[in-house]
Structure formats: C-alpha cells, structure tokens
Enzyme design. Structure first.
Site, PDB file in Angstrom:
ATOM      1  N   ASN A  73      28.123  36.694 -32.519  1.00  0.00           N
ATOM      2  CA  ASN A  73      27.277  36.577 -33.439  1.00  0.00           C
ATOM      3  C   ASN A  73      28.262  36.267 -34.774  1.00  0.00           C
ATOM      4  O   ASN A  73      29.134  36.889 -35.285  1.00  0.00           O
ATOM      5  CB  ASN A  73      26.372  37.695 -33.707  1.00  0.00           C
ATOM      6  CG  ASN A  73      25.600  37.353 -34.977  1.00  0.00           C
ATOM      7  OD1 ASN A  73      25.555  37.910 -36.022  1.00  0.00           O
ATOM      8  ND2 ASN A  73      24.521  36.435 -34.664  1.00  0.00           N
ATOM      9  N   ARG A  81      26.147  25.619 -36.007  1.00  0.00           N
ATOM     10  CA  ARG A  81      26.289  24.221 -36.400  1.00  0.00           C
ATOM     11  C   ARG A  81      27.644  23.493 -36.546  1.00  0.00           C
ATOM     12  O   ARG A  81      27.722  22.409 -35.990  1.00  0.00           O
ATOM     13  CB  ARG A  81      25.399  23.961 -37.719  1.00  0.00           C
ATOM     14  CG  ARG A  81      23.829  24.377 -37.665  1.00  0.00           C
ATOM     15  CD  ARG A  81      23.427  24.280 -39.066  1.00  0.00           C
ATOM     16  NE  ARG A  81      21.792  24.479 -38.865  1.00  0.00           N
ATOM     17  CZ  ARG A  81      21.336  24.769 -40.175  1.00  0.00           C
ATOM     18  NH1 ARG A  81      21.814  24.909 -41.440  1.00  0.00           N
ATOM     19  NH2 ARG A  81      19.867  25.316 -40.182  1.00  0.00           N
ATOM     20  N   ASP A  97      16.698  23.690 -35.055  1.00  0.00           N
ATOM     21  CA  ASP A  97      16.651  24.938 -35.255  1.00  0.00           C
ATOM     22  C   ASP A  97      16.009  25.499 -33.840  1.00  0.00           C
ATOM     23  O   ASP A  97      14.957  24.859 -33.480  1.00  0.00           O
ATOM     24  CB  ASP A  97      16.002  25.609 -36.277  1.00  0.00           C
ATOM     25  CG  ASP A  97      16.929  25.655 -37.439  1.00  0.00           C
ATOM     26  OD1 ASP A  97      18.069  25.114 -37.313  1.00  0.00           O
ATOM     27  OD2 ASP A  97      16.569  25.844 -38.749  1.00  0.00           O
ATOM     28  N   ASP A  99      13.805  27.546 -33.279  1.00  0.00           N
ATOM     29  CA  ASP A  99      12.669  28.188 -33.166  1.00  0.00           C
ATOM     30  C   ASP A  99      11.526  26.864 -33.819  1.00  0.00           C
ATOM     31  O   ASP A  99      10.376  27.258 -33.967  1.00  0.00           O
ATOM     32  CB  ASP A  99      12.397  29.261 -33.963  1.00  0.00           C
ATOM     33  CG  ASP A  99      13.071  29.446 -35.439  1.00  0.00           C
ATOM     34  OD1 ASP A  99      13.651  28.249 -35.483  1.00  0.00           O
ATOM     35  OD2 ASP A  99      13.623  30.213 -35.849  1.00  0.00           O
ATOM     36  N   GLU A 182      23.125  27.133 -47.271  1.00  0.00           N
ATOM     37  CA  GLU A 182      24.398  26.097 -46.630  1.00  0.00           C
ATOM     38  C   GLU A 182      23.646  25.078 -46.406  1.00  0.00           C
ATOM     39  O   GLU A 182      24.632  23.944 -46.478  1.00  0.00           O
ATOM     40  CB  GLU A 182      24.957  27.026 -45.934  1.00  0.00           C
ATOM     41  CG  GLU A 182      24.041  27.019 -44.325  1.00  0.00           C
ATOM     42  CD  GLU A 182      22.814  27.791 -44.374  1.00  0.00           C
ATOM     43  OE1 GLU A 182      21.725  27.282 -43.665  1.00  0.00           O
ATOM     44  OE2 GLU A 182      22.857  28.660 -45.111  1.00  0.00           O
ATOM     45  N   ASP A 183      22.438  24.631 -46.153  1.00  0.00           N
ATOM     46  CA  ASP A 183      21.923  23.609 -45.592  1.00  0.00           C
ATOM     47  C   ASP A 183      21.807  22.679 -46.888  1.00  0.00           C
ATOM     48  O   ASP A 183      22.018  21.319 -46.746  1.00  0.00           O
ATOM     49  CB  ASP A 183      20.797  23.432 -44.803  1.00  0.00           C
ATOM     50  CG  ASP A 183      19.546  24.507 -45.451  1.00  0.00           C
ATOM     51  OD1 ASP A 183      20.038  25.197 -46.419  1.00  0.00           O
ATOM     52  OD2 ASP A 183      18.445  24.724 -44.863  1.00  0.00           O
ATOM     53  N   HIS A 216      13.846  34.098 -38.672  1.00  0.00           N
ATOM     54  CA  HIS A 216      14.309  32.638 -38.375  1.00  0.00           C
ATOM     55  C   HIS A 216      15.587  32.290 -38.381  1.00  0.00           C
ATOM     56  O   HIS A 216      16.648  33.388 -38.654  1.00  0.00           O
ATOM     57  CB  HIS A 216      13.720  32.054 -39.686  1.00  0.00           C
ATOM     58  CG  HIS A 216      12.315  31.907 -39.924  1.00  0.00           C
ATOM     59  ND1 HIS A 216      11.324  31.217 -39.117  1.00  0.00           N
ATOM     60  CD2 HIS A 216      11.343  32.710 -40.573  1.00  0.00           C
ATOM     61  CE1 HIS A 216      10.171  31.536 -39.497  1.00  0.00           C
ATOM     62  NE2 HIS A 216      10.220  32.374 -40.269  1.00  0.00           N
TER      63      HIS A 216
END
Length: 399
Positions: A73, A81, A97, A99, A182-183, A216
C-alpha cells in the site's frame, strides 16, 4: 510478429475496492471500442479484501490485454496511477477509479473526439451516482477549447483522456507527496500544456459512484492537507501563467474550491488553536497569490471572507460566518442611480473595521438579482455631457 499499438491504456488504481470493482471491470469489458484497441493496466495497492484476486480473474477472461500489478500500500492514489502510466503503451491514457464505471461508448467517443479534433485532453460528461458531480462544464459539446474559455477548471479530477505523448514530453506524473488534490495538480498542468481540450457533453462517459461505506480511492485527509493542495495548485498556476487576467481567472479555482471551505461554517466549530493554525497556513498563500483581479471575480460574501483571512481579522471573520450560518440576507444598497450595488454584509461602512467599500461591491452578475439595478457602469461625467448635447436632437419630432 509485433502487436499494434493500442489506442488507449486504461489505468485502474485499486485499493479495498470490493464489491464496486466488479461493476467497474464489467464497464470496461462492455466498451464498444474494439478490444484490440485497448489495454488495461490494473494496480492493486495492497488490498486485503479480494481486490487483487478479482483483477486476476478479470485478466484471465477479458477480451483485451490486461496487466495486473500488485504492490504494498502506497497510502494514496498517486502511486498506483504513476506505476500504471509508466507501463502504458497506448496513444492515450485514461485513469479509471476502481469504484467508478464507464459509459459503454466512453472510450470510443473520447478517442474519436481526440483524433478528430487533434486535442490533447478530452473531458467526457460525468454523472454522480449517490454523490455529487461537476455540472457547469457540460452545457454543450466542444471540439476545441481551453482552460480560459470554458469552465473546465472546475473539473480537475484525473478521469479524463490524456494524449500520452503530452505527458511523456513534459515528464508529467502525479505528485506522490500530496494526499489530496494530486489529481487537480496533474489535470491543471495538462490543461495548460495541451494543444487544445475537447468536451463531450451529450453522452455520459463516466459515472462517479458514491460508496455506501464512505471509502473512496481518493481520500480526503485532514485540513492541513487541503492547504498543501491549495499551495501546490497556486504555485503551479503562477509558474506557468504570467501575471495578469488569465492567471487571476485560474486562481479563482484554488481560492474558492480548496481554500475558502476551510473558512466556512465549519470554522465556527473549530477550536481556537485550529482557527489560529488555519489562518497561519493561509497567510503565505494570501500574501503571494491574493490579488485585486482574483477578488473582483468572486461573489461579495466569498470576497469578504478571503479579505478578512488575508488581513488575519479573526473576530470580524467570525461575525461574517455567524451571519452566513443564520442564512440572513444582506441589505442591498443601490447608488449612482442604480448602477452600483453594495451588499451590506457585517461591518459594511463600519469605521472601526475599516473594510473598503470595494469589498462589498457586487459584480454585474450578482447585482442583476437586485431590483432597481441598472447595468451599464457608472453615470460618468462624459456620459452625462453627451446626453445634454444630444437632448435637443432627441426632442425634435420629424414632420
């Protein structure tokens, strides 16, 4: 025999994604684009709930090539990504993503749009499922636009189609030191460096799914992380866009979406120590990036709150927040024959507070909701003189 380059690489970062992952993968399998035009790179980020096994099973049956990578992790979505992006071979990359899910025609439409328009980024319409989703940018389909000419700056999630050569040319990767936002940093940079952006507004390409367990792929983190995110985005914009109206226009996004909520009604419930800490964290951002050009683009209530944050005026800020929390409406003052509207939030024309009138001045867009407002700017001396000169001619009635 060499394999043809895929049109698009779908990168899926997955962490504890069950059972949502099953619908996500089914939406990839159901894509109308030919399977040989797609590759999937899925990264299991140290899940313990069967996510990795689900990905392996999908790889064994999927009609397109699927690579599954499993790792310890990483603590956030950026690591998976970046791992997937490093392995990507497609002309385009799409970050999905685990989910969420795609509309059946999503990849076919987005790749087709990018090829037809020659653009580097494509936004496909997003809809929320049990959660909110951005709305302002889906008014109409645009084959070619940019971040200055449309509201795309208000959707900075990573779920876009990116031309991979753009990302490779500029060495673009997600910032693994950020655990929220970060996105936004990645996508804003892509917007700014892109040779055009396309918007698909007439077909839902992406379904943003709200999880029942509240978890999420992107994690919200504590308030200090929000300031880190705001700082990174502001610095990026300042580094790529010269001072002036264009920079001010883009700065509206981090100020209103990332920074301002830290000084909303929740601020009233914060401890004194947290309030002081938030003001300390905001100070360098306000000192460097808060300009008159940014302030003019905000609603009065937003502008007033940030003006008080910039001045470290804690008690006055608390007064304004209490006023907002009570859902009170400010009194509207019309001056200059209705051409200027002030919204009298707390401390308007309070000499002790010393807040400039300009902070309370409504923009034309906000002023239009006030009965009696007359658009067209102030009643200037040249305008009045012109009316006096023309008055005799207006009075003449043709025979």
């Amino acid at each position: 025999m060499t394999m043809a380059q895929p049109d698009v690489t779908v990168v899926i970062g997955a962490y504890e994604a069950m059972p949502y992952l099953t619908e996500c993968l089914a939406s990839v399998e159901a894509q109308t684009i030919a399977p040989e035009r797609v590759e999937v790179i899925a990264v299991d980020d140290g899940s313990t709930d069967g996510t990795g096994e689900c990905l392996e099973e999908f790889a064994a049956r999927a009609p397109m090539p699927v690579t599954v990578l499993r790792q310890e992790n990483s603590g956030g979505p950026s690591g998976p990504r970046n791992v997937g992006l490093a392995k990507a071979a497609g002309r385009y990359v799409f970050f999905l993503d685990a989910d969420d899910r795609l509309g059946p025609e999503a990849l076919e439409r987005m790749v087709g749009m990018a090829d037809r328009a020659g653009t580097d980024v494509v936004l496909g319409r997003i809809e929320g499922v049990n959660r909110g989703a951005p709305k302002s940018m889906w008014g109409r389909t645009l084959e070619r636009t940019d971040v200055y000419s449309s509201p795309i700056k208000f959707t900075l999630s990573a779920q876009k189609l990116f031309r991979r050569s753009l990302l490779e040319r500029h060495g673009m990767r997600f910032d693994e030191s950020l655990f929220t936002g970060e996105d936004a940093l990645f996508t804003m940079e892509a917007y700014l460096r892109a040779d055009g952006v396309s918007v698909i507004a007439d077909y839902t390409c992406y379904y943003l799914v709200g999880r029942d367990d509240g978890k999420h792929v992107t994690r919200s983190g504590g308030y200090t992380l929000r300031f880190d995110s705001a700082r990174a985005l502001m610095n990026l914009i300042a580094g790529l866009v010269p001072e002036g109206p264009r920079r001010d226009l883009l700065m509206v996004r981090p100020f209103t979406v990332t920074l301002l909520p830290q000084f909303g009604p929740r601020f009233l419930k914060d401890t004194d120590d947290v309030r002081r800490r938030k003001l300390e964290l905001a100070r360098p951002l306000m000192d460097v990036h808060w300009t008159e050009g940014v302030a003019r683009r905000l609603k009065v209530e937003e502008r007033l709150r940030l003006h008080l944050v910039a001045g470290q005026r804690l008690e006055l800020l608390m007064d304004v927040l209490r006023f907002v929390q009570e859902k009170e409406q400010p009194r509207a003052l019309l001056e200059r024959r209705g051409r200027r509207v002030y919204l009298a939030y707390p401390h308007f024309r309070d000499r002790a507070a010393g807040i400039p009138d300009s902070v309370y001045l409504a923009s034309p867009r906000e002023a239009r909701a006030v009965p009696g407002y007359r658009a067209g700017g102030t009643d200037s001396l040249p305008r009045r003189a012109a009316r006096r000169l023309l008055a005799p001619f207006r009075a003449v009635t043709p025979a």
